[in-house]
Design an enzyme around this catalytic site. Structure first.
Site, PDB file in Angstrom:
ATOM      1  N   ASP A  66      10.349  -6.487   2.709  1.00 44.03           N
ATOM      2  CA  ASP A  66       9.668  -7.331   3.701  1.00 44.03           C
ATOM      3  C   ASP A  66       9.613  -8.799   3.307  1.00 44.03           C
ATOM      4  OD1 ASP A  66       7.948  -6.650   1.614  1.00 44.03           O
ATOM      5  OD2 ASP A  66       6.693  -5.370   2.844  1.00 44.03           O
ATOM      6  N   ASN A 135      -4.877   0.295   3.079  1.00 38.60           N
ATOM      7  CA  ASN A 135      -4.984   1.003   4.365  1.00 38.60           C
ATOM      8  C   ASN A 135      -3.852   2.026   4.545  1.00 38.60           C
ATOM      9  OD1 ASN A 135      -2.777  -0.600   4.842  1.00 38.60           O
ATOM     10  ND2 ASN A 135      -3.605  -1.638   6.642  1.00 38.60           N
ATOM     11  N   HIS A 137      -0.531   1.384   4.276  1.00 39.72           N
ATOM     12  CA  HIS A 137       0.775   0.894   4.732  1.00 39.72           C
ATOM     13  C   HIS A 137       1.830   1.021   3.642  1.00 39.72           C
ATOM     14  CE1 HIS A 137      -0.283  -3.524   3.462  1.00 39.72           C
ATOM     15  NE2 HIS A 137       0.473  -2.987   2.542  1.00 39.72           N
ATOM     16  N   GLU A 142       2.040  -0.851   9.251  1.00 43.69           N
ATOM     17  CA  GLU A 142       0.589  -0.681   9.273  1.00 43.69           C
ATOM     18  C   GLU A 142       0.209   0.651   9.945  1.00 43.69           C
ATOM     19  OE1 GLU A 142      -1.033  -2.577   7.458  1.00 43.69           O
ATOM     20  OE2 GLU A 142      -0.918  -4.706   7.925  1.00 43.69           O
TER      21      GLU A 142
HETATM   22  C1  F6R Z   1       5.303  -5.431  -0.616  1.00 43.05           C
HETATM   23  C2  F6R Z   1       4.975  -4.305   0.267  1.00 43.05           C
HETATM   24  C3  F6R Z   1       3.582  -3.802   0.390  1.00 43.05           C
HETATM   25  C4  F6R Z   1       2.857  -3.678  -0.958  1.00 43.05           C
HETATM   26  C5  F6R Z   1       1.424  -3.207  -0.752  1.00 43.05           C
HETATM   27  C6  F6R Z   1       0.668  -3.124  -2.057  1.00 43.05           C
HETATM   28  O1  F6R Z   1       6.680  -5.731  -0.589  1.00 43.05           O
HETATM   29  O2  F6R Z   1       5.844  -3.815   0.927  1.00 43.05           O
HETATM   30  O3  F6R Z   1       3.580  -2.549   1.019  1.00 43.05           O
HETATM   31  O4  F6R Z   1       3.556  -2.780  -1.774  1.00 43.05           O
HETATM   32  O5  F6R Z   1       0.759  -4.076   0.121  1.00 43.05           O
HETATM   33  O6  F6R Z   1       0.503  -4.414  -2.564  1.00 43.05           O
HETATM   34  P1  F6R Z   1      -0.128  -4.646  -4.012  1.00 43.05           P
HETATM   35  O7  F6R Z   1       0.858  -4.086  -4.991  1.00 43.05           O
HETATM   36  O8  F6R Z   1      -0.231  -6.140  -4.140  1.00 43.05           O
HETATM   37  O9  F6R Z   1      -1.421  -3.935  -4.049  1.00 43.05           O
END
Ligand code: F6R
Length: 253
Positions: A66, A135, A137, A142
């Site tokens: 992403d 959450n 995702h 989401e």
């Molecule tokens: C990032 C991504 C997100 C993160 C998730 C956890 O490229 O795709 O799904 O893996 O938001 O983020 P952290 O590791 O910062 O808790």
């Protein structure tokens, strides 16, 4: 499959060791990469080991999950800048083989289709690294995202923007939208390693454990993947029942 390690450092050692093995066996592997706090120790350990072993990564192809809409690749908070800082700049990656969505694309829908097509042309992802949002995702898919969704533009939830505000100091505002690979592309990866660390992830990990597969908790879709491993540290596993957690795994030396 569930694997539990003592702490993020033990996970980083394990996953980086595994990545190096995979690249040695197949130097032109296609990797799916994630950003975020969870991945920082993983990339740090991977870089340290790869440099020590003079690993050649010049044939590796990578696709990131992403990117924020509206941030140029050289914006310090873009995921392109994150990848450069934590991984790409340290090793001999070929810039032509590392891919991220372009947050500045003028036609975002078209760009999403093109990014997905590029991934298909490369043969799809062989090994996908995933983190998980508080959450549930994965990527930026989401809660409520249909499981057949392909690469697309997403409006980030308030929860996600709040969680990620820790990376945007001062008055900088977390972008409202992002381009993400869809649930479909994630599930098409031949193998998936999802990593969750820290107390803040304990609740969503417990939701994943106790719930059936549901679009309201995107992370649960991995129960339908034949080769997905959920890798937790003790803190993230702290709300799981004892029979699920078993023995702590040791880190490879
Ligand atoms: C990032 C991504 C997100 C993160 C998730 C956890 O490229 O795709 O799904 O893996 O938001 O983020 P952290 O590791 O910062 O808790």
């Amino acid at each position: 499959m569930l694997q539990i390690f003592r702490d993020p450092a033990a996970i980083a050692d394990y996953v980086s060791h595994l990545l190096i093995e995979k690249i040695r066996i197949k130097p032109n592997i296609v990797l799916g990469l994630a950003t975020g706090g969870t991945m920082e120790p993983v990339y740090e350990s991977f870089v340290r080991r790869a440099l020590a072993q003079q690993l050649d990564v010049s044939q590796v192809t990578s696709f990131n999950l992403d990117e924020y809409v509206g941030l140029a690749s050289d914006h310090p908070k873009s995921y392109a800048a994150y990848m450069h800082e934590h991984l790409f700049r340290h090793l001999n990656f070929d810039a032509a083989r590392v891919h991220l969505p372009d947050g500045l694309a003028t036609d975002l829908a078209l760009h999403s289709d093109q990014y997905a097509a590029l991934l298909r042309q490369a043969g799809g992802v062989e090994l996908q690294l995933l983190g998980v949002g508080t959450n549930g995702h994965i990527g930026f898919n989401e809660p409520g995202t249909p499981f057949n969704t392909q690469c697309h533009v997403v409006q980030l939830s308030e929860r996600t923007r709040l969680d990620n505000s820790r990376f945007f100091e001062g008055n900088a505002i977390v972008p409202a939208s992002a381009i993400t690979l869809g649930m479909k592309e994630i599930m098409q990866a031949r193998e998936i390693l999802l990593i969750a660390t820290g107390e803040a992830k304990a609740q969503i990990v417990a939701h994943w454990y106790y719930n059936d597969v549901t679009e309201m908790i995107p992370f649960t879709v991995l129960k339908h993947h034949g080769r997905a491993t959920i890798i937790l540290d003790e803190a993230a596993a702290s709300l799981l029942p004892e029979e699920a957690t078993g023995q702590l795994l040791e880190t490879p030396s």
